[in-house]
Enzyme design. Structure first.
Site, PDB file in Angstrom:
ATOM      1  N   LEU A 156       0.769  -1.230  -0.104  1.00  0.00           N
ATOM      2  CA  LEU A 156       0.095   0.083  -0.013  1.00  0.00           C
ATOM      3  C   LEU A 156       0.693   1.174  -0.057  1.00  0.00           C
ATOM      4  O   LEU A 156       2.073   1.233   0.419  1.00  0.00           O
ATOM      5  CB  LEU A 156      -0.861   0.030   1.142  1.00  0.00           C
ATOM      6  CG  LEU A 156      -0.473  -0.266   2.470  1.00  0.00           C
ATOM      7  CD1 LEU A 156       0.021   1.279   2.987  1.00  0.00           C
ATOM      8  CD2 LEU A 156      -1.375  -0.423   3.537  1.00  0.00           C
ATOM      9  N   GLU A 158       1.089   5.146   1.439  1.00  0.00           N
ATOM     10  CA  GLU A 158       0.485   6.285   2.314  1.00  0.00           C
ATOM     11  C   GLU A 158      -0.195   7.298   1.592  1.00  0.00           C
ATOM     12  O   GLU A 158       0.242   7.835   0.320  1.00  0.00           O
ATOM     13  CB  GLU A 158       1.633   6.945   3.057  1.00  0.00           C
ATOM     14  CG  GLU A 158       2.098   5.911   4.191  1.00  0.00           C
ATOM     15  CD  GLU A 158       3.471   6.609   4.869  1.00  0.00           C
ATOM     16  OE1 GLU A 158       3.521   7.472   4.870  1.00  0.00           O
ATOM     17  OE2 GLU A 158       4.231   5.691   5.264  1.00  0.00           O
ATOM     18  N   CYS A 263       9.558   3.938   2.952  1.00  0.00           N
ATOM     19  CA  CYS A 263       9.899   2.685   2.432  1.00  0.00           C
ATOM     20  C   CYS A 263      11.084   2.672   1.618  1.00  0.00           C
ATOM     21  O   CYS A 263      12.223   1.923   1.557  1.00  0.00           O
ATOM     22  CB  CYS A 263       8.641   2.181   1.591  1.00  0.00           C
ATOM     23  SG  CYS A 263       7.393   1.841   3.016  1.00  0.00           S
ATOM     24  N   LYS A 266      14.757   3.015   2.381  1.00  0.00           N
ATOM     25  CA  LYS A 266      15.354   1.932   3.395  1.00  0.00           C
ATOM     26  C   LYS A 266      15.496   0.638   2.804  1.00  0.00           C
ATOM     27  O   LYS A 266      16.190  -0.238   2.963  1.00  0.00           O
ATOM     28  CB  LYS A 266      14.794   1.766   4.714  1.00  0.00           C
ATOM     29  CG  LYS A 266      13.263   1.083   4.713  1.00  0.00           C
ATOM     30  CD  LYS A 266      12.860   0.957   6.021  1.00  0.00           C
ATOM     31  CE  LYS A 266      11.332   0.359   6.140  1.00  0.00           C
ATOM     32  NZ  LYS A 266      11.162  -0.844   5.326  1.00  0.00           N
TER      33      LYS A 266
HETATM   34  P1  NAD Z   1       5.257   2.468  11.715  1.00  0.00           P
HETATM   35  O1  NAD Z   1       6.375   2.850  12.240  1.00  0.00           O
HETATM   36  O2  NAD Z   1       4.174   3.462  11.196  1.00  0.00           O
HETATM   37  O3  NAD Z   1       4.290   1.491  12.574  1.00  0.00           O
HETATM   38  C1  NAD Z   1       5.018   0.457  13.379  1.00  0.00           C
HETATM   39  C2  NAD Z   1       4.183   0.427  14.501  1.00  0.00           C
HETATM   40  O4  NAD Z   1       4.599  -0.817  15.381  1.00  0.00           O
HETATM   41  C3  NAD Z   1       4.580   1.669  15.702  1.00  0.00           C
HETATM   42  O5  NAD Z   1       2.967   2.064  16.079  1.00  0.00           O
HETATM   43  C4  NAD Z   1       5.000   0.855  16.836  1.00  0.00           C
HETATM   44  O6  NAD Z   1       4.776   1.324  18.226  1.00  0.00           O
HETATM   45  C5  NAD Z   1       4.728  -0.430  16.573  1.00  0.00           C
HETATM   46  N1  NAD Z   1       5.576  -1.619  17.172  1.00  0.00           N
HETATM   47  C6  NAD Z   1       6.550  -1.810  17.365  1.00  0.00           C
HETATM   48  N2  NAD Z   1       7.304  -2.872  17.863  1.00  0.00           N
HETATM   49  C7  NAD Z   1       6.049  -3.542  18.371  1.00  0.00           C
HETATM   50  C8  NAD Z   1       5.902  -4.733  19.172  1.00  0.00           C
HETATM   51  N3  NAD Z   1       6.854  -5.399  19.389  1.00  0.00           N
HETATM   52  N4  NAD Z   1       4.592  -4.868  19.422  1.00  0.00           N
HETATM   53  C9  NAD Z   1       3.698  -4.290  19.223  1.00  0.00           C
HETATM   54  N5  NAD Z   1       3.709  -2.988  18.379  1.00  0.00           N
HETATM   55  C10 NAD Z   1       4.908  -2.751  17.848  1.00  0.00           C
HETATM   56  O7  NAD Z   1       5.564   1.491  10.465  1.00  0.00           O
HETATM   57  P2  NAD Z   1       4.724   1.204   9.256  1.00  0.00           P
HETATM   58  O8  NAD Z   1       5.260   2.457   8.337  1.00  0.00           O
HETATM   59  O9  NAD Z   1       3.681   0.970   9.427  1.00  0.00           O
HETATM   60  O10 NAD Z   1       5.339  -0.028   8.453  1.00  0.00           O
HETATM   61  C11 NAD Z   1       5.510  -1.125   9.147  1.00  0.00           C
HETATM   62  C12 NAD Z   1       6.101  -2.200   8.124  1.00  0.00           C
HETATM   63  O11 NAD Z   1       5.414  -2.177   6.661  1.00  0.00           O
HETATM   64  C13 NAD Z   1       7.536  -1.936   7.674  1.00  0.00           C
HETATM   65  O12 NAD Z   1       8.386  -2.990   7.687  1.00  0.00           O
HETATM   66  C14 NAD Z   1       7.503  -1.073   6.572  1.00  0.00           C
HETATM   67  O13 NAD Z   1       8.564  -1.279   5.580  1.00  0.00           O
HETATM   68  C15 NAD Z   1       6.266  -1.723   5.860  1.00  0.00           C
HETATM   69  N6  NAD Z   1       5.479  -1.093   4.757  1.00  0.00           N
HETATM   70  C16 NAD Z   1       5.325   0.092   5.096  1.00  0.00           C
HETATM   71  C17 NAD Z   1       4.544   0.892   4.128  1.00  0.00           C
HETATM   72  C18 NAD Z   1       4.032   2.494   4.235  1.00  0.00           C
HETATM   73  O14 NAD Z   1       3.730   3.129   3.384  1.00  0.00           O
HETATM   74  N7  NAD Z   1       4.410   2.891   5.532  1.00  0.00           N
HETATM   75  C19 NAD Z   1       4.012   0.341   2.868  1.00  0.00           C
HETATM   76  C20 NAD Z   1       4.400  -1.068   2.761  1.00  0.00           C
HETATM   77  C21 NAD Z   1       5.215  -1.755   3.640  1.00  0.00           C
END
Ligand code: NAD
EC number: 1.1.1.22
Length: 469
Positions: A156, A158, A263, A266
């Protein structure tokens, strides 16, 4: 209806949990940050994502969506446990920092008392599924409990996250246990999307390869933009001309400040790191990263080309978030630009429709002095007394500004269009010293309508390509 837990309530976890509950499932989202869960339980979202607040509200009211910091509570009866925690770049050599995934796996193991499918949605290096399996197995509080691990990378964007979740181009599932992958596939069946089941390493790799390819398209067009600028061609029309070719496609061919966000930067770094570790030399990935970095520098070069020294200058920054429709400041070009211009003695006036709070946090994190930055309420405030304006984030509301008013309120009428949002000739006619990214100033291009085989152009252009074509 399935019982689902989602670990992590960030951009991916919150959207995934909310959309799955909207499909009729019973979902509990778990996060370790108490403040986030407290806010969510009071109807306040920790992130900005269009449409998400109403959807959360609706599903909470329907009793399908819950938030907790307790794994014991959140994992109760869960058939599916999604891991959607952050995987930031590690401080060592650009690999992915797996600490949050590892701790989530440990915490699942410590509470799991029944069979469940653990689904990894976080972007993780190839082989991480094995690591998650090992951590869960080694930490199970009840060693008789069994579980399966499935990789389900998320694609997805943002700003379009709900739409992307509900209409994915594909759902990728990877597992060494076909049955488990098929059970997860059933969760996604209502979306009527293409579902692809592979082995777990391949699924993990599909995510990195996809992001690296999109980043490559961006760096490719940015390199072309630099050549266009030197040779007098207009990269926007070059991209249009290329994009009509179905083998190429127009998406991700917008020259500008390059990619940012949580994304692409990194993930390209992590993929290059994986390749390096495997004894390979991923030349193209390194070039993609270098070009991306250079694009941000170009803006500052354009400013100094026109203004000479930046000492004492006021630089207006339009947009702070790494892209429109989000408040995410991770790896936002605005941070580098603000750091560089203030280091040269300029002060900054900045405005972003939603990212002010996250920008303040990000600047503190990156040791950028807030003393040199004034946050404004509108784009017009930014322009007031500025020596130059830099369009950094192409928010919709910047498209139709009264540019005459903007120019008249500036100390010097310099406009650096970091996203090629404006038409060079219109801006020049408006009295700006305008610099885009790789834009020449040739005549407006014309094309014949589809099916027209005449060999000469009509005297009146059949169709003029303008912004947005
Ligand atoms: P984010 O930083 O917005 O959210 C991560 C959440 O996980 C935070 O709220 C944090 O407090 C929580 N967290 C951390 N450790 C935890 C634990 N042990 N237990 C419970 N909660 C915990 O991250 P994001 O942007 O949502 O990205 C998440 C993953 O998805 C990453 O690997 C990212 O690369 C991937 N991703 C992100 C996107 C994007 O657009 N943001 C798109 C595709 C994939």
């Amino acid at each position: 209806m399935a019982v689902i837990s989602v670990i992590g309530t960030g951009y991916v976890g919150l959207v995934t949990g909310t959309c799955l509950s909207d499909m009729g499932n019973q979902v509990t989202c778990i996060d370790i940050v108490e403040e986030k869960i407290e806010k969510l339980n009071n109807g306040i979202l920790p992130i900005y994502e269009p449409g998400l607040e109403e959807m959360v509200e609706r599903n909470v009211a329907a009793g399908r969506l819950h938030f907790t910091t307790s794994y014991a509570e959140g994992l109760k009866n869960a058939e599916f446990i999604f891991i959607a925690v952050n995987t930031p770049p590690s401080s060592v050599a650009g690999g992915a920092d797996m600490r949050f995934v590892e701790s989530a796996a440990r915490m699942i193991a410590e509470e799991l008392d029944h069979y469940a499918i653990i689904i990894n949605k976080s972007t993780v290096p190839v082989g991480s599924g094995d690591i998650v399996s090992r951590i869960v197995r080694n930490n199970l509080k009840r060693p008789d409990v069994t579980f399966s691990v499935v990789s389900n990378p998320e694609f997805l964007r943002e700003g379009d996250a709900i739409k992307d979740f509900q209409n994915p181009d594909r759902v990728v599932l990877g597992s060494s246990e076909r049955d488990a992958a098929e059970k997860v596939a059933r969760l996604y069946l209502p979306l009527r999307a293409t579902i692809m089941i592979t082995d777990i390493y391949t699924a993990e790799m599909i995510k990195y390869a996809s992001n690296a390819f999109l980043a490559t398209k961006i760096s490719f067009i940015n390199e072309i933009a630099q050549i266009c600028e030197r040779l007098g061609a207009d990269v926007k029309e070059v991209a249009n001309g290329m994009g009509y070719d179905r083998r190429i496609g127009r998406d991700f061919l917008d020259a500008g400040l390059g990619y940012g966000g949580s994304c692409f930067p990194k993930d390209v770094r992590a993929l290059a790191h994986m390749a390096d570790e495997a004894g390979l030399h991923p030349q193209m990935l390194h070039a993609v990263m270098e070009i991306n970095h250079d694009q941000r520098r170009l803006v500052v070069n354009k400013l100094t080309d026109i203004l000479g020294s930046l000492r004492g200058c006021v630089i207006g920054i339009l947009g702070l978030a790494f892209k429109p429709n989000t408040d995410d400041m991770r790896e936002a070009p605005s941070l580098d630009i603000i750091r560089w211009v203030t280091a040269q003695g300029a002060t900054v006036r900045a405005y972003d429709p939603v990212a002010r709070e996250t920008a303040v946090e990000a600047m503190k994190l990156h040791s950028i002095s807030l003393d040199n930055v004034t946050f404004c309420e509108t784009a017009y405030d930014v322009a007031e007394g500025s020596d130059a304006l830099v369009l950094v984030t192409h928010w919709n509301e910047f498209k139709s500004l009264n540019m005459q008013r903007i120019r008249e309120s500036m100390r010097r009428p310099i406009l650096i269009d970091g996203r090629n949002m404006y038409e060079p000739s219109e801006m020049t006619n408006c009295g700006f010293i305008y610099r885009g990214m790789g834009r020449g100033s040739g005549p407006a291009p014309t094309i014949l309508p589809p099916g027209d085989t005449t060999s000469t152009l009509p005297s009146e252009p059949a169709l003029s390509l303008t912004e947005g074509d």
